[in-house]
Design a protein around this motif. Structure first.
Motif, PDB file in Angstrom:
ATOM      1  N   GLN A  24       6.536  -9.010   7.967  1.00  0.00           N
ATOM      2  CA  GLN A  24       6.869  -7.758   7.286  1.00  0.00           C
ATOM      3  C   GLN A  24       6.501  -6.555   8.152  1.00  0.00           C
ATOM      4  O   GLN A  24       7.273  -5.604   8.272  1.00  0.00           O
ATOM      5  N   SER A  25       5.308  -6.600   8.755  1.00  0.00           N
ATOM      6  CA  SER A  25       4.861  -5.512   9.619  1.00  0.00           C
ATOM      7  C   SER A  25       5.776  -5.366  10.821  1.00  0.00           C
ATOM      8  O   SER A  25       6.130  -4.249  11.220  1.00  0.00           O
ATOM      9  N   ALA A  28       8.992  -3.697   9.779  1.00  0.00           N
ATOM     10  CA  ALA A  28       8.776  -2.269   9.548  1.00  0.00           C
ATOM     11  C   ALA A  28       8.664  -1.526  10.871  1.00  0.00           C
ATOM     12  O   ALA A  28       9.255  -0.452  11.048  1.00  0.00           O
ATOM     13  N   GLU A  29       7.918  -2.098  11.811  1.00  0.00           N
ATOM     14  CA  GLU A  29       7.737  -1.448  13.114  1.00  0.00           C
ATOM     15  C   GLU A  29       9.041  -1.368  13.889  1.00  0.00           C
ATOM     16  O   GLU A  29       9.309  -0.369  14.557  1.00  0.00           O
ATOM     17  N   GLU A  31      12.006  -1.107  12.574  1.00  0.00           N
ATOM     18  CA  GLU A  31      12.802  -0.056  11.942  1.00  0.00           C
ATOM     19  C   GLU A  31      12.286   1.335  12.315  1.00  0.00           C
ATOM     20  O   GLU A  31      13.073   2.259  12.533  1.00  0.00           O
ATOM     21  N   THR A 370      10.946   6.963   7.311  1.00  0.00           N
ATOM     22  CA  THR A 370       9.794   6.117   7.627  1.00  0.00           C
ATOM     23  C   THR A 370       9.112   5.616   6.360  1.00  0.00           C
ATOM     24  O   THR A 370       8.780   4.433   6.243  1.00  0.00           O
ATOM     25  N   SER A 373      11.210   2.918   4.772  1.00  0.00           N
ATOM     26  CA  SER A 373      11.116   1.666   5.521  1.00  0.00           C
ATOM     27  C   SER A 373       9.803   0.951   5.216  1.00  0.00           C
ATOM     28  O   SER A 373       9.769  -0.263   5.000  1.00  0.00           O
ATOM     29  N   LEU A 374       8.719   1.705   5.190  1.00  0.00           N
ATOM     30  CA  LEU A 374       7.405   1.125   4.882  1.00  0.00           C
ATOM     31  C   LEU A 374       7.382   0.552   3.469  1.00  0.00           C
ATOM     32  O   LEU A 374       6.822  -0.525   3.225  1.00  0.00           O
ATOM     33  N   ASN A 377       9.586  -2.737   3.314  1.00  0.00           N
ATOM     34  CA  ASN A 377       9.088  -3.880   4.086  1.00  0.00           C
ATOM     35  C   ASN A 377       7.672  -4.323   3.719  1.00  0.00           C
ATOM     36  O   ASN A 377       7.336  -5.509   3.847  1.00  0.00           O
TER      37      ASN A 377
END
Length: 380
Positions: A24-25, A28-29, A31, A370, A373-374, A377
């Motif tokens: 998941q991280s 997110a990163e 994106e 941002t 997205s966070l 995700n």
């Protein structure tokens, strides 16, 4: 045998959870990197809260473009208007001690007449100032209290709008520099030191309003975006030391040099911890910053159309289907965002030390994208 099997299953579950979180991280990163590539960005620092715990904290891009130094999780930024909530939190502490009242006349508190000359019989209260309903504006400036002092500025009347106090809303930085001055007059403690002693230290946070007291190696430089050139220029005044002004400081008068309205410097991770305190209505590990009732007053909408309380605002425009509470900030090219949903115990901090000025739903587009997205995700 049973114990061995249980341990094996527990280990297996932990590995699955770790791998899922890592995936998941990573998504997110990826994106966020894509957002930064598609829109000019110097740097981003983010923190995510779930179940009132910081579950993710990362930084991207540069803290110093000229030296090609990368942002880190420890990097601190001037967070601009999110700073207002620190000032209000401090004021609420005085309210709790009955040293001050939100319904008190600003004139009594600041030591000179604060009255809209068009409505001379209407008292302007501290609560009106904190909720931007004072009818005061920034047209004469806000880095010097002389602007609104009738004895110092012959044009002081320009500081007031045409409507009666508490009958309209206008976002005004002078309101909060006045509040900072009041804090000093009541406590006898310099503004930056009070915030350090009564808010930052109890929460275990590194930061402050006095740039001279901070580690310069941690400070992220701020860059202003130029629409025409699509490039960035360094903002030289974002962290002005104001050494001479501090050396000649007058309590309760020269308070604006610390900018109670926008001068806090702090990392995304520590700002997230501060946000958790507000999400928990004033509670934090081992204590209480302000009472539940006063925290609720900060978050309660006073100005309906704008969704503004006292240094905290409510929005449904950030994440679809979510009513979020928080504040934004922008100054010298920096953009910052603090928003939380107290019932779901989630929250987001996003800070950029330089990015495109485009907007989505009234928010800086880079920060808006941002946060979403966070959320998608790491939370949803």
């Amino acid at each position: 045998m049973k114990s061995i099997l249980q341990n094996a299953l527990l280990t297996g579950f932990m590995l699955v959870a770790f791998n899922q979180t890592f995936a998941q991280s990573a998504k997110a990163e990826a994106e966020i990197q894509s957002i930064m590539q598609s829109s000019p960005v110097v740097g981003l620092s983010v923190a995510v809260v779930k179940n009132n715990k910081v579950i993710y904290n990362q930084s991207f891009g540069f803290k110093d473009v000229e030296k090609q130094l990368s942002l880190t999780k420890q990097s601190i930024f001037r967070i601009a208007s999110i700073s207002k909530s620190f000032t209000t939190t401090a004021i609420m502490q005085l309210v709790a001690k009955q040293q001050i009242s939100l319904d008190q006349d600003l004139s009594e508190l600041v030591g000179f007449k604060v009255r809209n000359p068009k409505f001379p019989n209407t008292v302007i209260t501290l609560k009106m100032a904190l909720s931007h309903r004072s009818s005061i504006n920034d047209s004469e400036g806000y880095f010097n209290l002389d602007a609104i002092d009738p004895a110092k500025n012959p044009n002081f009347a320009k500081c007031y709008n045409a409507y009666e106090p508490d009958k309209g809303y206008m976002y005004c930085n002078l309101n909060y520099n006045l509040a900072g001055s009041i804090l000093e007059k009541i406590t006898g403690i310099r503004f930056d030191k009070y915030i350090q002693q009564q808010i930052l230290d109890p929460l275990g946070l590194y930061g402050g309003y006095n740039v001279n007291a901070l580690d310069s190696n941690l400070i992220a430089k701020i860059y202003e975006f130029n629409k025409e050139t699509q490039g960035f220029t360094l903002s030289p005044n974002a962290y002005a030391p104001r050494t001479e002004e501090i050396n000649n400081y007058t309590m309760g008068r020269t308070t604006p040099i610390f900018s109670p309205t926008g001068g806090m410097k702090i990392s995304a991770n520590d700002l997230a911890k501060y946000m958790i305190m507000h999400s928990q209505l004033g509670k934090y590990d081992g204590g209480r910053m302000i009472s539940k009732n006063l925290s609720q007053q900060m978050q309660a909408i006073i100005s309906e159309e704008e969704g503004y309380g006292m240094a905290l605002e409510t929005t449904t425009q950030l994440i679809a289907g979510k009513t979020m509470i928080g504040h934004t900030g922008s100054a010298y090219g920096l953009y910052s965002m603090l928003f939380f949903e107290p019932k779901e115990k989630i929250g987001f901090i996003v800070i950029s030390n330089g990015c495109d000025t485009k907007t989505i739903n009234g928010f800086n587009a880079v920060l808006h994208q941002t946060v979403n997205s966070l959320y998608e995700n790491l939370i949803r």
